[in-house]
Write a protein that holds these residues in place. Structure first.
Motif, PDB file in Angstrom:
ATOM      1  N   TRP A   1       0.833  -1.190   0.000  1.00 53.55           N
ATOM      2  CA  TRP A   1       0.000   0.000   0.000  1.00 53.55           C
ATOM      3  C   TRP A   1       0.877   1.252   0.000  1.00 53.55           C
ATOM      4  O   TRP A   1       1.846   1.349   0.748  1.00 53.55           O
ATOM      5  CB  TRP A   1      -0.923   0.007   1.217  1.00 53.55           C
ATOM      6  N   GLY A   2       0.543   2.196  -0.864  1.00 48.59           N
ATOM      7  CA  GLY A   2       1.284   3.444  -0.948  1.00 48.59           C
ATOM      8  C   GLY A   2       2.524   3.381  -1.813  1.00 48.59           C
ATOM      9  O   GLY A   2       3.170   4.406  -2.031  1.00 48.59           O
ATOM     10  N   GLN A   3       2.844   2.202  -2.334  1.00 46.72           N
ATOM     11  CA  GLN A   3       4.054   2.066  -3.139  1.00 46.72           C
ATOM     12  C   GLN A   3       3.743   2.161  -4.636  1.00 46.72           C
ATOM     13  O   GLN A   3       2.651   1.822  -5.084  1.00 46.72           O
ATOM     14  CB  GLN A   3       4.763   0.750  -2.813  1.00 46.72           C
ATOM     15  N   GLN A   4       4.737   2.600  -5.377  1.00 44.30           N
ATOM     16  CA  GLN A   4       4.600   2.850  -6.815  1.00 44.30           C
ATOM     17  C   GLN A   4       5.638   2.023  -7.563  1.00 44.30           C
ATOM     18  O   GLN A   4       6.823   2.040  -7.214  1.00 44.30           O
ATOM     19  CB  GLN A   4       4.797   4.342  -7.090  1.00 44.30           C
ATOM     20  N   ILE A   5       5.198   1.277  -8.569  1.00 40.64           N
ATOM     21  CA  ILE A   5       6.105   0.402  -9.313  1.00 40.64           C
ATOM     22  C   ILE A   5       6.455   1.012 -10.664  1.00 40.64           C
ATOM     23  O   ILE A   5       5.612   1.603 -11.348  1.00 40.64           O
ATOM     24  CB  ILE A   5       5.496  -1.012  -9.504  1.00 40.64           C
ATOM     25  N   HIS A   6       7.735   0.890 -11.021  1.00 42.66           N
ATOM     26  CA  HIS A   6       8.241   1.294 -12.334  1.00 42.66           C
ATOM     27  C   HIS A   6       8.991   0.101 -12.930  1.00 42.66           C
ATOM     28  O   HIS A   6       9.687  -0.620 -12.204  1.00 42.66           O
ATOM     29  CB  HIS A   6       9.196   2.481 -12.211  1.00 42.66           C
ATOM     30  N   ALA A   7       8.867  -0.096 -14.233  1.00 43.32           N
ATOM     31  CA  ALA A   7       9.571  -1.206 -14.879  1.00 43.32           C
ATOM     32  C   ALA A   7       9.948  -0.848 -16.311  1.00 43.32           C
ATOM     33  O   ALA A   7       9.176  -0.195 -17.029  1.00 43.32           O
ATOM     34  CB  ALA A   7       8.714  -2.473 -14.869  1.00 43.32           C
ATOM     35  N   THR A   8      11.135  -1.302 -16.709  1.00 45.61           N
ATOM     36  CA  THR A   8      11.641  -1.101 -18.068  1.00 45.61           C
ATOM     37  C   THR A   8      12.267  -2.391 -18.562  1.00 45.61           C
ATOM     38  O   THR A   8      12.995  -3.056 -17.816  1.00 45.61           O
ATOM     39  CB  THR A   8      12.697   0.018 -18.106  1.00 45.61           C
TER      40      THR A   8
END
Length: 433
Positions: A230-237
């Motif tokens: 909760w409250g976390q943001q994911i980034h992926a490349t």
């Protein structure tokens, strides 16, 4: 004692595109008439098939307080080509055919076969008039196929989940966020590590923040999972390596990077074109995980509605084989999860809709679900149970042996006057047992 063998997930098709179904999946047959539909149990994976143009019914039982989700992973065979509009539609309906919700997945402009997933859900809302009562509901899975000559059946992996109840007395926002940090993060500079992806959701390899190297062959899909709280943001490349050959033929939509949520609902994807040189694709910035995201009008916002394992998959088009060969091509998957974890809004255990310290440890070790189950607390409990049982059996044996020796030592010699049974009339356990 006896031990149960754990069988690996069966692949749906031979070759690099083979999909590993959940090894615990139960076979279920979809019905063309809703009154004949088989019921799906909560939390149990199922395996089925669907032919071109088919509309198949399954059934679930819902209460009047829980949000419910039914997902379907469509797994084409190894034939390769599919049309732009080919895909599946999943809908949850009352038995009078009133629709609660639906979701659709297709292969997009890439036009190549790979596992795709969609889900439908029912939410309980104050003042709601449709799909709010407890009872039986229909799940309808429809397959759309543009090519009339296509007769191949697709595999289906089905799952029914119910969201935990909110904490009593809690007041949750009823509107989606209007904005969130949308800047792309700085590229990671740490050491690259190797970690091989799985062949299905059940085999998805766990990842934490970092730069992960793997290979993917034309027609193949690699699966990974990342704990996002909760409250976390994911980034992926995903970055595809250059070709070591001389060919430089252009292939559009050569690689697809996809993100799915803990209920296997599709969130977002990105694709890249390839001409033999290094190329990369990144997921667009997504909002941090929050309960209020479910009120968003876009799928990319509403699908980020709960914490848990988020699934990343990397698929490579079979079209690359013609120019670049069938050998796997190296790629890098960069993962960043930002922000400190926030408190869960649920009452009690969150199940698949939460992240635990054990999940973070599993991600650090790079285990999939089966490996984690074998090495986690349940294994320790089983070992403790076996150990305790062994001690008890050994103790009983020692007790019996000592009792017999005492009886022999206290008995008169055979034939001696006064010989008779030992005092006490039987065996007594040694002191301390």
């Amino acid at each position: 004692m006896c031990a149960a063998a754990v069988l690996p997930g069966q692949a749906y098709a031979a070759g690099p595109g083979a999909y590993a179904f959940d090894p615990d999946a139960k076979n279920v047959q979809g019905a063309t008439a809703n009154v004949e539909a088989s019921e799906l149990d909560e939390g149990v994976p199922y395996r089925s098939t669907i032919s071109p143009g088919e509309k198949l019914y399954y059934r679930v039982t819902l209460d009047d307080v829980s949000a419910a989700y039914v997902s379907a992973v469509a797994v084409p065979g190894d034939s390769g080509a599919v049309a732009y509009g080919d895909g599946i539609n999943v809908s949850l309906r009352e038995t009078d055919d009133s629709q609660c919700g639906s979701g659709r997945a297709n292969f997009g402009s890439g036009e190549y076969a790979r596992p795709i997933t969609a889900y439908a859900f029912r939410t309980v809302e104050e003042g709601g008039t449709t799909c709010q009562e407890s009872g039986q509901y229909d799940v309808l899975v429809e397959r759309e196929t543009k090519d009339p000559a296509d007769s191949d059946a697709w595999g289906l992996e089905l799952r029914f989940l119910k969201e935990p109840r909110l904490k009593s007395g809690s007041s949750m926002p009823t509107e989606a966020p209007e904005n969130w940090p949308s800047a792309s993060p700085q590229p990671l500079t740490g050491k690259q590590q190797k970690r091989s992806g799985g062949a299905g959701y059940a085999e998805a390899t766990s990842l934490e923040n970092g730069r992960w190297q793997d290979t993917v062959a034309p027609g193949q899909t690699r699966f990974y999972r990342v704990p996002v709280d909760w409250g976390q943001q994911i980034h992926a490349t995903a970055g595809l390596s250059n070709s070591t050959g001389a060919d430089t033929e252009f292939v559009g939509n050569a690689l697809t990077l996809s993100l799915d949520n803990p209920a296997q609902g599709h969130v977002s994807d990105a694709s890249l074109s390839y001409s033999g040189s290094p190329a990369s694709a990144s997921l667009r910035p997504l909002p941090p995980v929050a309960y209020r995201n479910r009120f968003g009008s876009s799928t990319q916002v509403s699908s980020m509605r709960f914490a848990g394992w988020y699934y990343l998959s990397v698929s490579l088009s079979p079209k690359l084989e013609k120019s670049y060969g069938a050998e796997p091509i190296p790629f890098e998957l960069s993962v960043q999860v930002k922000n400190r974890a926030e408190e869960s809004p649920y009452e009690g255990e969150a199940g698949v809709f939460g992240v635990t310290d054990q999940d973070r440890e599993v991600a650090r070790k790079g285990q999939n679900a089966e490996q984690a189950a074998k090495s986690g607390p349940m294994k320790a409990v089983a070992a403790a149970g076996i150990g305790t049982g062994s001690v008890l059996v050994l103790g009983l044996g020692v007790w019996t042996l000592l009792a017999r020796r005492r009886a022999t030592a206290g008995a008169p010699v055979a034939g001696h006057p006064g010989a008779g049974p030992p005092a006490g009339g039987g065996h007594q356990p040694p002191q301390g047992w």
